[in-house]
Enzyme design. Sequence first.
Site, mmCIF file in Angstrom:
data_model
loop_
_atom_site.group_PDB
_atom_site.id
_atom_site.type_symbol
_atom_site.label_atom_id
_atom_site.label_comp_id
_atom_site.label_asym_id
_atom_site.label_seq_id
_atom_site.Cartn_x
_atom_site.Cartn_y
_atom_site.Cartn_z
ATOM 1 N N HIS A 104 0.814 -1.217 0.000
ATOM 2 C CA HIS A 104 0.000 0.000 0.000
ATOM 3 C C HIS A 104 0.847 1.267 0.000
ATOM 4 O O HIS A 104 0.398 2.324 -0.468
ATOM 5 C CB HIS A 104 -0.972 -0.013 1.188
ATOM 6 C CG HIS A 104 -0.334 0.259 2.508
ATOM 7 N ND1 HIS A 104 0.141 -0.742 3.331
ATOM 8 C CD2 HIS A 104 -0.090 1.416 3.166
ATOM 9 C CE1 HIS A 104 0.638 -0.224 4.428
ATOM 10 N NE2 HIS A 104 0.517 1.081 4.355
ATOM 11 N N ARG A 144 -24.098 -16.141 11.357
ATOM 12 C CA ARG A 144 -22.921 -16.511 12.167
ATOM 13 C C ARG A 144 -22.560 -17.986 12.039
ATOM 14 O O ARG A 144 -22.033 -18.597 12.964
ATOM 15 C CB ARG A 144 -23.126 -16.136 13.633
ATOM 16 C CG ARG A 144 -23.486 -14.692 13.889
ATOM 17 C CD ARG A 144 -22.423 -13.745 13.374
ATOM 18 N NE ARG A 144 -21.307 -13.585 14.324
ATOM 19 C CZ ARG A 144 -20.309 -12.710 14.141
ATOM 20 N NH1 ARG A 144 -20.288 -11.968 13.059
ATOM 21 N NH2 ARG A 144 -19.340 -12.621 15.031
#
Length: 415
Positions: free
Chosen positions: A137, A335
């Site tokens: 980055h 979940r």
Amino acid sequence: MEKINLQEPQQPKFKKLKKETKVFQDAVHGTISIPYACKVVVDTPEFQRLRRLRQLGMAYMVYPSATHTRFEHSLGVCHLAGLLAANLKENQEELSIDEKDVLCVQLAGLCHDLGHGPLGHFWEGFARNKLKKEWIHEEMSVRMLDHMWEKNALKDSLKEVHDDDLAFIKAMIHPKGYPLPEKYRSKDFLLQIVSNEKTGIDVDKWDYFLRDSLHLGLKVTFDPKRFIEYSRVIEYQGEKFICFRDKMYREVLELFQTRCVLHLKAYKHKVLHCIDLMIMDALHAEMDYNEEFEQMVSKFEDPEVFMKLTDDMVQRLRESRSGDVKKIFHRIDTRKLYKCKDEKDDGNKCGENEVKIEINYGFEEKNPVDRVCFYNKKNPNNAERLLPDVSIFLPKSFQVEFRREINKHEAQDAQ
């Protein structure tokens, strides 16, 4: 008869804020101000994109309040960078730091994360594994800085920032990738403020340690103001280092301990790891299903394309027509996550469904404080490396390693 004064009372004179500053209210640092040149940068689409990048990616699925962004973090780094540079300027005239230097340091702090992809550090792994590109980055931050400068004609609106100043800013953002201009070589110690590759102590970490721990609900004990107050630039073995008072040895150690704790409890949390892997699989599935999406993602190194890549991508994936993508998000929402199992590393090569996890103080198995230079009150111009006088507080090892087994077919008991 008393004469009545019918003149209008004079209005009180209020001191106007200088054009050079912009004030923000920050959750970590309180009221902070940045110079006008930084405000000009903030008011660009390239910087505003950071509002749509959560600092910790999908961590809010584990820690609900971890929704802070790279926008506020970058403002915080700019603020701390300015404080540290100004402190060195004021206390050490022999360093010849001027106002332009301080401004460049602030701009580097402000722009250091322009090149972050979506979902925290997730994108770097995605670029390597799926797109087969060695991408970091910091390099993209410099590319986005150039794009921002040209796209918004900042060379005209910020005439005080010359080409060699911009090159200096790039070197501070990505020290390994960009050389220091000749003009700034006598001030190479300034490279240690935003991204310190020599000691690992820099204002980027100071801000995200404080900011992340606040939003994660984890307690930290270090105070960046003490680091700034006791910082001095001193030559050691032919190089200039930003050094700290000897009495801060324990605080320096605690700073690196904070890094370890955040990695252990949050950044490499096994539930977050499972969710990241599910998002990775959703991205793969969408690229296989949607050719237009695949072409866009593959061209992410183009700044114009990169501008479109934010955490909004998650919502775009949710709206996908791909059955595989829909199944993954249904599992996330209910979940029913992938299952992770951590085991002690036995030194053997990881299996197909295993990854090796390393958590350390910043420099693998080495004590990171050994890299830091200190000075004492009686001799503030002499730097030295200290032997630990707090051995009772030192860990037996500065790095732990374990292997994590991933099972995509079993549901994780997630919090």
